[in-house]
Every structure is written in structure tokens, then in C-alpha cells.
Design an enzyme around this catalytic site. Structure first.
Site, PDB file in Angstrom:
ATOM      1  N   GLU A  53      66.106  14.391 -16.874  1.00 28.96           N
ATOM      2  CA  GLU A  53      65.883  13.788 -15.567  1.00 28.96           C
ATOM      3  C   GLU A  53      65.371  12.345 -15.628  1.00 28.96           C
ATOM      4  O   GLU A  53      64.208  12.053 -15.327  1.00 28.96           O
ATOM      5  CB  GLU A  53      64.921  14.659 -14.750  1.00 28.96           C
ATOM      6  CG  GLU A  53      65.455  16.060 -14.547  1.00 28.96           C
ATOM      7  CD  GLU A  53      64.647  16.887 -13.548  1.00 28.96           C
ATOM      8  OE1 GLU A  53      63.527  16.478 -13.201  1.00 28.96           O
ATOM      9  OE2 GLU A  53      65.170  17.921 -13.099  1.00 28.96           O
ATOM     10  N   GLU A  85      69.468  23.078 -14.562  1.00 27.86           N
ATOM     11  CA  GLU A  85      68.274  23.627 -13.883  1.00 27.86           C
ATOM     12  C   GLU A  85      68.614  23.928 -12.438  1.00 27.86           C
ATOM     13  O   GLU A  85      69.221  23.112 -11.748  1.00 27.86           O
ATOM     14  CB  GLU A  85      67.092  22.643 -13.865  1.00 27.86           C
ATOM     15  CG  GLU A  85      66.336  22.535 -15.141  1.00 27.86           C
ATOM     16  CD  GLU A  85      65.165  21.558 -15.063  1.00 27.86           C
ATOM     17  OE1 GLU A  85      64.570  21.378 -13.979  1.00 27.86           O
ATOM     18  OE2 GLU A  85      64.864  20.959 -16.102  1.00 27.86           O
TER      19      GLU A  85
END
Ligand code: FCB
Length: 442
Positions: A167, A352
Site C-alpha cells: 500500500e 486484502e
């Protein structure tokens, strides 16, 4: 759960994801201090001042945790390696205990038939590197490539897949512009540099792993659906910019070798000189794209009139205990967008997806119907995207265990398995059982 493996393409992988600082317990095994320890030790940054010092004590209980993952019928396990556990000073002499730990961990996955998906960096920057400016310092790309070589020389022969950085938006924007994660800066120049250096570090790590002969290398970006808060032109422009900063900047760099023009318009003058020369490294070819997705935001312009002043509003959809709206269509949106704009033949993984929900009565198994419904609805959107041609090869649930949810501490529970943070006892939740029976259904 309302699916079976036959609803997905052959070979589709089901997995769970975790990260080092959130579960291992950084107080043991010779790990060095990280900027998350420093951030958490500063009053006001983290709920109750909680840190990852003990976390789930996965460092000592990993076999039990992987037993549970395997017993669920999972095919793959996404984990991360702590830079500060491997190199306590960030550079220089490795911590042998840290290298041994990841070696054992990977072997333990393989012994249980779980494909190891490694992420090199999930946010625990060694403090000595933070002292040198961390992500603001261009040298981080070289430091990170060196760390990559050290850890992958040990485990790179056995991981199924690897991605450098979890991320990039959180590493850069959330942490240097919004100030909500370590190092807690609110500074546009710092943010711009981090937005660029995180891509450069990604590219250098990919090069380092290629040089070692590794294959199946990817990237993991996170995505949030941005909708205008109302029907004004100002709100539409704000949502578009939010989308650019959040969803288009990193994939634009990594896949297309260029940053989106609308974001460059504001950030360009804060980027390091000569940034254009780094785009070839940033766009070093990868083998797969990983998407993390949780929610949508309604976006409004801020009051200051300054570039990048965007306000997030929560709409009227049902929310998780994070206060995040549940919007499964957003996952479909990103899978199809990435397929169209960035994939160009590369497979996509959902690396995710999941929700936080409340803790159970002490000792009892948690009935977590909301999590079951969340996973069903999002897997439904994966199927929808696959039916329309998106080449999605796997889906990882965040998370295997309840864990340290960063600035929100230990009471935001994302796990399929409940963790009692007093006794460290693990108890599978109803969602664990539901997933297990869905995966074993023929
Ligand atoms: C993601 C992070 C992960 C976890 C989930 C809830 O942004 O990658 O560590 O905190 O959100």
C-alpha cells in the site's frame, strides 16, 4: 458461505493475509526499533498508546497459527518481513534470529501446503533510517534494495510470490500528508517525495529480486472508491483528484511509467528534481498486480482552497466498526478498471479484503454474521468481474487473526480467528468455520 471453489476459475487461490508488525510481537527476537514504535510512544497518535510490542506473539506461536490457516483449507498465506527484525539498524549487520525466523516461517507454510506470498515492507521502517529522513530521503531506494537482497537470499528460493511494498498510498500520503500513520507528518513536500521514493524503492527491489533469478514478482496497491459528496462540479472535481492521488498515481507509475496529470498539477513542484529519470525504474516490469480494497468515501472539497484539501464523508451504507461503509461494487469497479487500464496481460489478485467487527463474549465462539456477509458479497463481485473477463487468480482475506490495527490499536478486530490479547488464546470465529466448509465443498 454461498460459494464453492467451482464458482471460480481452476487454480484460483484462497488465502489470508497478515503483516509482521501487526502480529509478530516486535519486543522479541532482536528486532530493532521502528518508526511505528516511536509514533505509538508519542501521546495522541495511537488509541491507548498501544504498540506492536507483543501483538499476537506470532513470533512464538506461528506454528499454531499456520495450523489453523491450513485447517481452514486455504491455499496461500500472505505475510510480510520486518525490515527492523532482519536489519535492526536498517542497514549493516543482519540479526541472525530474524533471518532464522523467516526461514522457519516459510518452511512451516510449505510443510502445510500453503503458498508463501511475501511482502517485503508493511510499514515498520527501522528508526535509524527514519532519523535520516525515511521515505523523504532518496537513498531509501538503495537501502531497501539492500534489505531486499538480504532477506531474499535467505527465503527467495522458496516463496511462491513476492511484492516489495504494501500500500504505497498509506506509506506516502496517509503518513506524510494526512499525518495519521508513522511518521505522522503533515507536509506536502515530504508527501510528494514519499510518493515518488516509494515507487523508486519498489522498482529497485524488483530489480534486486530479478537479479537473484526470482520470478512471480508483483505490487500491492490499495484502492478506495471515491464518489462526490453531492452533485456540484466542485465535489466531482474533488472526488476525481482523490481518485488520482489514491488510485491512479502508483499504478500509473508502476504500469505506465507516468504519473496522472491531474495529480502532477499540484504535486509536481514538490517532487525531487529529475524525478522523470526514475520512471523507467519505477515501471520495471512486474508479473502480477495485487489490489487491496475495503470501502468507499464520499469526497468534498476542503475549505482552505489549497491544492489537496479534500474532505472525506461517510455515506448512509452499513458500516464496519472502523466506520467504513460496506460497498462491494467498489471491488468490481477496481478489478475491471485495473484489467482495462493497467493489467495488459498480467494476472490480478485481491491481496486484502475484509472487515472489522466486534469482539465476542469472553471465551465463546464469535458469531460474526456480518463478516460472513461481507466476504460473500465481495467474493460475489470478484465472480462478476471474472465473468466479464478480469483475470483474477486469487483472493486473500484480511486477516487471519485479530491484530494490531495501527493507530486504532487492538480493538478493531479483522480476524477470522479471535485473539484474546490477555491470554493470547486463539479461537476460530463462525466466519472461519463458514469459509472452511465452503472451501471443502465440491
Ligand atoms: C490495510 C492494511 C492492513 C490493515 C487493513 C485493515 O490498509 O494493509 O495492515 O490495517 O488495512
Amino acid at each position: 458461505m454461498d460459494f464453492s471453489r467451482t464458482d471460480f476459475p481452476p487454480g484460483f487461490l484462497f488465502g489470508a493475509a497478515t503483516s509482521s508488525y501487526q502480529i509478530e510481537g516486535h519486543g522479541v527476537g532482536g528486532a530493532g526499533s521502528t518508526h511505528w514504535d516511536d509514533f505509538a510512544a508519542t501521546p495522541g497518535n495511537v488509541v491507548r498508546g498501544e504498540s506492536g510490542r507483543r501483538a499476537c506473539d506470532h513470533y512464538q506461536r506461528y506454528e499454531e497459527d499456520l495450523d489453523l490457516a491450513a485447517a481452514m483449507g486455504l491455499d496461500a498465506y500472505r505475510f510480510s518481513t520486518s525490515w527492523a527484525r532482519v536489519l535492526p539498524e536498517g542497514r549493516g549487520t543482519p540479526n541472525p534470529e530474524g533471518l532464522d525466523f523467516y526461514d522457519r516461517l516459510v518452511d512451516a507454510m510449505l510443510a502445510r501446503g500453503l503458498k508463501p506470498f511475501a511482502t517485503l515492507y508493511h510499514w515498520e521502517l527501522p528508526s535509524p533510517l527514519a532519523d535520516l529522513g525515511g521515505w523523504r530521503n532518496r537513498d531509501i531506494a538503495g537501502w531497501f534494495a539492500d534489505f531486499t537482497a538480504v532477506i531474499m537470499e535467505r527465503i527467495g528460493d522458496r516463496v511462491h510470490a513476492a511484492a516489495p511494498i504494501n500500500e504505497p498510498w498509506c506509506v506516502a500520503w496517509l503518513s506524510h500528508f494526512l499525518g495519521l500513520h508513522a511518521p505522522g507528518l503533515r507536509d506536502i513536500r515530504a508527501a510528494a517525495r514519499a510518493m515518488h521514493h516509494v515507487g523508486l524503492a519498489h522498482g529497485r527491489a524488483i530489480q534486486a529480486m530479478r537479479a537473484m533469478g526470482m520470478t512471480n514478482l508483483g505490487c500491492v496497491t490499495n484502492h478506495e472508491f471515491a464518489a462526490p459528496v453531492d452533485d456540484t462540479a466542485e465535489a466531482a472535481a474533488a472526488a476525481e483528484l482523490y481518485d488520482g492521488i489514491y488510485n491512479r498515481w502508483f499504478l500509473g507509475g508502476i504500469r505506465n511509467g507516468e504519473y496522472p496529470a491531474d495529480v502532477l498539477a499540484g504535486l509536481g513542484r514538490h517532487l525531487p528534481e529529475g524525478w522523470q529519470n526514475d520512471m523507467a525504474t519505477i515501471s520495471e516490469p512486474v508479473d502480477w498486480l495485487g489490489l487491496n480494497y475495503y470501502t468507499r468515501k464520499l469526497i468534498a472539497p476542503g475549505q482552505s482552497g489549497l491544492w489537496g484539501d479534500l474532505r472525506e464523508h461517510v455515506g448512509d451504507l452499513p458500516q464496519t466498526t472502523m466506520g467504513w461503509e460496506i460497498f462491494p461494487e467498489g471491488l468490481y469497479h477496481f478489478l475491471t478498471r485495473v484489467q482495462a487500464d493497467y493489467a495488459r496481460g498480467l494476472p490480478i489478485y485481491v491481496t486484502e479484503n475484509g472487515m472489522s467487527a466486534d469482539a465476542p463474549v469472553h471465551g465463546a465462539q464469535q458469531a460474526d454474521p456480518d463478516r460472513i456477509a461481507y466476504l460473500e458479497s465481495h467474493l460475489g463481485q470478484v465472480r462478476r468481474a471474472v465473468a466479464e473477463g478480469a483475470d483474477v487468480r486469487g483472493y486473500f482475506i484480511w486477516s487471519l487473526l485479530d491484530n494490531y490495527e495501527w493507530a486504532l490499536g487492538y480493538d478493531k478486530r479483522f480476524g477470522l480467528i479471535h485473539v484474546d490479547f490477555e491470554t493470547l488464546e486463539r479461537t476460530p470465529k463462525a466466519s472461519y468455520d463458514a469459509l472452511k466448509s465452503a472451501l471443502s465443498r465440491s
